[in-house]
Scaffold this motif. Structure first.
Motif, PDB file in Angstrom:
ATOM      1  N   GLU A   1      -6.537 -12.120  -1.341  1.00 27.43           N
ATOM      2  CA  GLU A   1      -6.845 -10.724  -1.042  1.00 27.43           C
ATOM      3  C   GLU A   1      -8.298 -10.338  -1.252  1.00 27.43           C
ATOM      4  OE1 GLU A   1      -4.186  -8.402  -3.361  1.00 27.43           O
ATOM      5  OE2 GLU A   1      -2.385  -9.032  -2.254  1.00 27.43           O
ATOM      6  N   GLN A   2      -8.973 -10.960  -2.201  1.00 24.43           N
ATOM      7  CA  GLN A   2     -10.314 -10.497  -2.523  1.00 24.43           C
ATOM      8  C   GLN A   2     -11.248 -11.652  -2.853  1.00 24.43           C
ATOM      9  OE1 GLN A   2      -9.775  -8.022  -5.975  1.00 24.43           O
ATOM     10  NE2 GLN A   2      -9.533  -9.748  -7.356  1.00 24.43           N
TER      11      GLN A   2
ATOM     12  N   GLN B   1     -12.814  -6.577  -1.414  1.00 23.10           N
ATOM     13  CA  GLN B   1     -12.099  -7.197  -0.311  1.00 23.10           C
ATOM     14  C   GLN B   1     -13.026  -8.112   0.474  1.00 23.10           C
ATOM     15  OE1 GLN B   1     -10.408  -4.029   2.019  1.00 23.10           O
ATOM     16  NE2 GLN B   1      -8.548  -3.941   0.763  1.00 23.10           N
TER      17      GLN B   1
END
Length: 441
Positions: free
Chosen positions: A120-121, A138
């Motif tokens: 996700e990041q 992000q």
């Protein structure tokens, strides 16, 4: 061919000179055997001493100019082994470990920037563009999420393919490889360039494979640690309610007639549970475990009276060694509960501990002269070498199987692998013997 011709001409010249010197100009001429010997000696010397023009010429013909990029790739390949030994991700996919890994990999992978992400990041980013490719934010490119979604390496050759959300981003090309644990994609390794020439794909994929291996090992370590912790907690829970209820009943019965003894038993019981619950880590000094055992025995002797006798044979060298926590007391409790308690006349439990400095092992032996174990139960619990087997054999007859023996076996396996021995036997003289040998710590 040029080198071979030179060598052939030299050999021919040697034989001509030998012939002239020994047969024409010598008076009298030398016999044939000395002449041949001299010629052969000079020929062998010329062949061995002559630098191989053939190898040198062909070797030079195979050489070609080496580009700076190939030099960097070669250097990176040589550094892979060293990187594998010191890779921070061996501790897991954390931001701190990811950043140290990026700093380590950047000079190896011939990239202007290196990043590691989870699903996700961005966990870490080192290089140009760090002002908007921020750690903990992000993912700014469309290529990295695409790598995670497809589970395949993405080779990007222009800004459009990279898909950075920030206009004017310095990055142009990239190789982004998924990081896996088993079949699961858990993140990416990205190597970026501020030019159209892409980073060396094979090198980046090889490094991603190495990182994935380290992440798998880290997850196995975590699972092993969780399993070991769970077994230790289960063993704490197996300091079972029956023991507590029996001791509390004993204390209650003494509260009226012997209040001082009841108070002393309560103090010992609190010490017992305090040690069992609050002991941190998986190892403790044998001296601590020994004191814990003696506290337990004193509580049981208050209940059994003269029916329970315990003999200690402890090598002083053992006291400073480290042993698995809550490992000895269950063995003694097993002897009391399943050996002595079922014998009307009572009996004796022996605790013996020794250190073998040559084999670097600690051996702990708990034996009793109680009712012993039925042969069929022992056969189910032990294989031909007497070592404990699977859970089902231990649990089939809990009245004889003992307290936590299978749990102990599994904990030992987690802590020591195959570097321990746990055996159980019933001597002809009666009773049961449990012997444990572990590496010296």
């Amino acid at each position: 061919m040029r080198g071979s011709a030179v060598l052939a001409a030299a050999v021919t010249l040697i034989w001509v000179l030998v012939y002239l010197g020994t047969q024409i100009f010598a008076d009298p001429a030398l016999p044939m055997l000395p002449t041949l010997g001299l010629g052969l000696a000079l020929t062998v010397g010329a062949v061995l001493g002559y630098p191989s023009a053939l190898r040198g010429a062909s070797g030079r013909r195979r050489q070609r100019p080496v580009s700076p990029r190939e030099v960097e790739v070669s250097r990176g390949v040589r550094n892979l082994a060293a990187a594998g030994r010191s890779m921070p991700l061996r501790a897991g996919l954390t931001p701190e470990a990811a950043r140290r890994t990026c700093e380590l990999l950047r000079p190896m992978l011939s990239g202007d920037a290196v990043s590691i992400t989870d699903r996700e990041q961005i966990l870490a980013y080192v290089g140009p563009g760090a002002d908007h490719h921020r750690e903990g934010a992000q993912m700014q490119t469309s290529a990295a999420p695409r790598t995670i979604a497809k589970g395949k390496t993405q080779v990007v050759r222009d800004r459009a393919g990279l898909g950075c959300r920030v206009p004017g981003c310095e990055l142009i090309s990239a190789v982004i490889v998924p990081l896996r644990v088993g079949a699961r994609v858990i993140g990416t390794l990205g190597v970026y360039q501020a030019e159209t020439e892409i980073p060396p794909r094979q090198l980046v994929e090889d490094m991603a494979s190495m990182l994935s291996l380290h992440l798998e090992l880290a997850e196995l370590d975590r699972e092993k640690q969780l399993a070991t912790d769970a077994r230790l907690n289960a063993l704490r829970a197996q300091i079972n309610p029956h023991f507590l209820f029996n001791i509390l009943n004993t204390i209650a019965s003494k509260a009226r007639t012997r209040p001082d003894e009841a108070r002393e038993l309560l103090l010992r019981l609190s010490e017992f549970f305090r040690y069992a619950v609050r002991q941190e880590g998986h190892y403790a000094e044998f001296a601590q475990e020994y004191y814990f055992v003696r506290t337990y025995v004193s509580l049981e002797q208050a209940r059994f009276g003269d029916r329970l006798k315990v003999r200690y044979d402890i090598d002083p060298q053992v006291l400073t060694t480290r042993v698995p926590v809550l490992m000895i007391q269950p063995l003694v409790e097993n002897a009391v509960k399943h050996g002595i308690a079922g014998k009307a006349a009572g009996g004796t439990v022996h605790l013996r501990a020794r250190v073998d400095p040559l084999a670097r092992t600690t051996t702990i032996r708990v034996s009793d002269d109680g009712v012993g174990m039925a042969p069929e139960v022992l056969a189910e619990m032990a294989d031909s070498t007497g070592e404990l087997r699977g859970r089902e054999a231990v649990q089939e007859d809990p009245s004889h199987a003992g307290v936590g023996l299978q749990n102990i076996s599994e904990r030992l396996s987690s802590l020591f692998g195959d570097r321990y021995e746990l055996s159980i036997s019933t001597p002809r003289s009666g009773g049961t013997v449990v012997e444990l040998t572990i590496p010296l710590r």
